[in-house]
Design an enzyme around this catalytic site. Structure first.
Site, PDB file in Angstrom:
ATOM      1  N   HIS A 228      85.162 -23.341  31.851  1.00 44.12           N
ATOM      2  CA  HIS A 228      84.040 -23.179  32.774  1.00 44.12           C
ATOM      3  C   HIS A 228      84.569 -22.647  34.103  1.00 44.12           C
ATOM      4  O   HIS A 228      85.546 -23.185  34.628  1.00 44.12           O
ATOM      5  CB  HIS A 228      83.329 -24.512  32.985  1.00 44.12           C
ATOM      6  CG  HIS A 228      81.970 -24.371  33.596  1.00 44.12           C
ATOM      7  ND1 HIS A 228      81.770 -23.971  34.902  1.00 44.12           N
ATOM      8  CD2 HIS A 228      80.730 -24.551  33.069  1.00 44.12           C
ATOM      9  CE1 HIS A 228      80.483 -23.913  35.157  1.00 44.12           C
ATOM     10  NE2 HIS A 228      79.821 -24.272  34.069  1.00 44.12           N
ATOM     11  N   PRO A 229      83.937 -21.622  34.660  1.00 46.08           N
ATOM     12  CA  PRO A 229      84.484 -21.025  35.886  1.00 46.08           C
ATOM     13  C   PRO A 229      84.287 -21.866  37.138  1.00 46.08           C
ATOM     14  O   PRO A 229      84.960 -21.634  38.152  1.00 46.08           O
ATOM     15  CB  PRO A 229      83.725 -19.705  36.000  1.00 46.08           C
ATOM     16  CG  PRO A 229      82.435 -19.946  35.285  1.00 46.08           C
ATOM     17  CD  PRO A 229      82.777 -20.863  34.159  1.00 46.08           C
TER      18      PRO A 229
END
Length: 382
Positions: A228-229
């Site tokens: 997940h960024p």
């Protein structure tokens, strides 16, 4: 108690996946959904693989519980039947390109004055307005043009289509939502509405976080693979026998993770905040995997779950269908054939409403024109 939409009749002229999925959602909530198909061949999704005993599993899943009548919209007698149905219907769903319904005299502008209480749901690739309104649209086209493929996959590798038909399914979800809103509005105003949903619009709406991030930073997000960024650690990590997912995206969860894995990192300035952990995500993953590789996935899933750290196995669909939580929620149901025997498995209804039954079986998808006699009797046209 009767289902929420027990008094709603839907005419489903849609084909493929997106529109029929919207009709299926309404049927699951109790609506009577009459599928109107071309004589002879019907909806092309009837031949969509995989096939079982000559029948499409996809078609069975997204058209279960509907009725079918075959009508040739170019034939005057069949248009008269459709006109009679419109007089009894609450909702019409169609998924033709803009302009096609007008060829049959069935566009919203022509139908609404005759049936002012009718909810008219239109689903198309690009919507009823805009320079590309008349272009055809498909799932992969929506995923590509709507930005999803540009966000999916591994950095430095070619774009990847989502494993699910997100472009189609999202549009079906939004169409059903719009129809429900229009029915609520009609209960107050007495007037029907046109609901206009496009696959491209639906895809963009699903990427609200990417829209916000691009506007805020001036840079479009790129693929991050399984990570997940915006949160860390929030990704797939390797154990001794394969990968699992952990999602310790806030400080409290990260502290629990560090205690469970005996990693003294929570006060390290490189990892003490989520922003710092995102900045040092690659190093953090290497430090975590130095520990997780010592034991199998089951070991870590059990320990992390006991500690309250969000985590999960990475499951194939056959494993999902046996998952105790999934089955306890009745999310895998039997779709029956016309003889009442189990013919297919399908996803259940995720909307659980108090006082409403959620049976483990669903009625069969209809044979082409299989309810003609019943429908004509209902219209007093025998």
């Amino acid at each position: 108690m009767s289902p929420p939409l027990a008094d709603v009749t839907v005419l489903d002229l849609t084909r493929g996946i997106a529109g029929p999925y919207a009709g299926r959602l309404l049927a699951d909530l109790g609506a009577t959904v009459i599928k109107i198909e071309r004589p002879g061949r019907g909806d092309g999704a009837r031949r969509l693989p995989p096939l079982k005993d000559g029948r499409s599993a996809w078609f069975a899943a997204i058209n279960r519980g509907k009725k079918s009548i075959a009508l040739d919209l170019e034939a005057e007698a069949d248009r008269e039947v459709l006109e009679a149905l419109l007089g009894h219907a609450d909702v019409l769903l169609e998924s033709f390109r803009p302009g096609v319904m007008a060829r049959f005299g069935l566009e919203w502008e022509a139908v609404s004055p005759r049936f002012p209480r009718l909810i008219y749901g239109s689903l198309s690739g690009y919507g009823q307005t805009g320079p590309d309104a008349r272009r055809p649209g498909y799932d992969v086209v929506a995923q590509a043009r709507g930005g999803l493929m540009g966000l999916t996959g591994t950095p430095g590798q070619p774009p990847v289509r989502s494993g699910a038909a997100v472009g189609e399914i999202a549009a079906g979800l939004f169409l059903a939502q719009g129809v429900l809103a229009a029915l609520h509005d009609r209960a107050r105003s007495g007037t029907g509405r046109r609901v206009d949903v496009s696959m491209l619009d639906a895809q963009v709406a699903l990427l609200d976080d990417a829209v916000s991030a691009t506007a805020a930073t001036g840079t479009a997000p790129r693929p991050h693979g399984p990570r997940h960024p915006a949160f860390a650690p929030c990704e797939a990590v390797e154990a001794s026998d394969g990968a699992f997912v952990l999602a310790a995206g806030n400080d409290a969860s990260f502290e629990k993770l560090c205690i469970t894995m005996q990693l003294p990192l929570e006060r390290d300035p490189r990892f003490s905040t989520n922003a710092a952990r995102c900045e040092n995500a690659r190093l953090l993953r290497r430090l975590i995997e130095a520990v997780t590789l010592e034991h199998p996935r089951a070991h870590w899933l059990a320990r992390l779950t006991a500690a309250g750290v969000p985590c999960a196995p990475i499951q194939s669909m056959d494993q999902v269908m046996r998952d105790p939580q999934v089955t306890a929620r009745n999310m895998i149901v039997d779709v029956l054939d016309k003889y009442g025997r189990t013919a297919f498995k399908a996803a259940g209804n995720p909307v659980k409403i108090s006082g409403q039954s959620d049976p483990p079986t669903r009625p069969a998808a209809p044979d082409l024109d299989g309810h003609r006699g019943e429908i004509l009797r209902w219209l007093n046209r025998t």
